[in-house]
Design a protein around this motif. Sequence first.
Motif, PDB file in Angstrom:
ATOM      1  N   GLN A 173       1.547  12.664 -11.105  1.00 19.94           N
ATOM      2  CA  GLN A 173       0.800  11.609 -10.414  1.00 19.94           C
ATOM      3  C   GLN A 173       0.447  10.480 -11.374  1.00 19.94           C
TER       4      GLN A 173
ATOM      5  N   SER B 214      -1.523  17.214   3.890  1.00 16.90           N
ATOM      6  CA  SER B 214      -2.449  16.134   3.532  1.00 16.90           C
ATOM      7  C   SER B 214      -1.778  14.777   3.635  1.00 16.90           C
TER       8      SER B 214
ATOM      9  N   SER C 273      -4.108   6.088   8.232  1.00 17.47           N
ATOM     10  CA  SER C 273      -3.797   4.706   7.850  1.00 17.47           C
ATOM     11  C   SER C 273      -2.385   4.669   7.300  1.00 17.47           C
TER      12      SER C 273
ATOM     13  N   SER D   6      -3.067  11.737   6.028  1.00 18.09           N
ATOM     14  CA  SER D   6      -3.358  10.428   5.452  1.00 18.09           C
ATOM     15  C   SER D   6      -2.600   9.321   6.172  1.00 18.09           C
TER      16      SER D   6
ATOM     17  N   LEU E  51       1.565   5.453  -0.467  1.00 18.31           N
ATOM     18  CA  LEU E  51       1.065   6.818  -0.493  1.00 18.31           C
ATOM     19  C   LEU E  51       1.979   7.617  -1.410  1.00 18.31           C
TER      20      LEU E  51
ATOM     21  N   HIS F 171      -2.341  -0.653  -5.005  1.00 23.68           N
ATOM     22  CA  HIS F 171      -2.947  -0.017  -3.832  1.00 23.68           C
ATOM     23  C   HIS F 171      -2.240   1.316  -3.585  1.00 23.68           C
ATOM     24  N   ILE F 172      -2.738   2.370  -4.221  1.00 20.91           N
ATOM     25  CA  ILE F 172      -2.071   3.666  -4.207  1.00 20.91           C
ATOM     26  C   ILE F 172      -3.040   4.759  -3.753  1.00 20.91           C
ATOM     27  N   LYS F 173      -2.622   5.518  -2.739  1.00 25.38           N
ATOM     28  CA  LYS F 173      -3.359   6.708  -2.330  1.00 25.38           C
ATOM     29  C   LYS F 173      -2.558   7.938  -2.743  1.00 25.38           C
ATOM     30  N   ILE F 174      -3.244   9.072  -2.898  1.00 23.55           N
ATOM     31  CA  ILE F 174      -2.606  10.292  -3.360  1.00 23.55           C
ATOM     32  C   ILE F 174      -2.720  11.393  -2.306  1.00 23.55           C
ATOM     33  N   ALA F 175      -1.628  12.150  -2.140  1.00 22.73           N
ATOM     34  CA  ALA F 175      -1.650  13.389  -1.358  1.00 22.73           C
ATOM     35  C   ALA F 175      -0.872  14.418  -2.163  1.00 22.73           C
TER      36      ALA F 175
ATOM     37  N   ALA G 214       0.871  -1.178   0.000  1.00 23.10           N
ATOM     38  CA  ALA G 214       0.000   0.000   0.000  1.00 23.10           C
ATOM     39  C   ALA G 214       0.904   1.223   0.000  1.00 23.10           C
TER      40      ALA G 214
ATOM     41  N   PRO H  99       0.799   3.737   5.413  1.00 25.29           N
ATOM     42  CA  PRO H  99       1.094   2.935   4.225  1.00 25.29           C
ATOM     43  C   PRO H  99       2.336   2.074   4.434  1.00 25.29           C
TER      44      PRO H  99
END
Length: 267
Positions: free
Chosen positions: A21, A44, A52, A48, A12, A35-39, A10, A54
């Motif tokens: 991005q 931010s 949770s 993040s 970030l 499994h990628i989240k963005i900030a 996972a 990463p």
Amino acid sequence: MSELTPADLAILLVEPSTTQQKIIINLLNSENVTHIKIADSVESAIASIKLSAPDLVASAMHFTDGTALDLVKSLKNDPMTEDVPFMLVSSEHRKEQLEEFRQSGVVAILPKPFTHDHLAKAIHSTLDLLSESELDLESFDVHEIRVLVVDDSKMARNFVSRVLRSLGIERITEATDGSEAIEIIKENTFDLVVTDYNMPEVNGKELTEYIRNKSEQSHIPVLMVSSESNEAHLSNIEQSGVNAMCDKPFETENVKRILYNLFEGES
């Protein structure tokens, strides 16, 4: 426990540019990371991560509210997030600008733009760190190996110690610089010294020379960790009596190979 794969990670991604991005996400997807989240800012990203954590933070250098170094320091100074692996993605090449990141214990510094090979190496360094693949030695019980870690950077000491623990090494003592290390060595016995080169008062070269010439433990293997790239300077360090040298970032698989060679006498 099954072996971790890129698909298990996972990540970030902290990147202010939507174009960048998309480019980086596509490259991560090509390595089976999905499994990628963005900030898009330091604030931010911190929010993040606290929500949770990463498995890896991949961050650009500059943001409207700070820099990647601000983010690294925030993570490393918080016990809840200090173990989150961090990877810098930057077009910055000046050594002095990147040195603090090397000292902070990042898993990788990727150039921008980076290649599939660069990314694959960084991903696998993260997997090595998270997988905790114990060092398998014939001549030593890895759990009984006594290691002295010497670095004036707390973040670097923490990261080196974490890498060593991921290899099964549990008996770790830390020193904040070479002068403190000398006092510790006078009173304790070690099987390995892992030392940074650049330190105030007594640097890694001078510490090694003390061990070789003045210590009652002149046989201790010394692993020097340095971001130095000057060949003449490196040769000078080697002549002090170090057994092996390792670059920063301190990569688990490379360290595992070096330690196996040191303890089992392999070339």
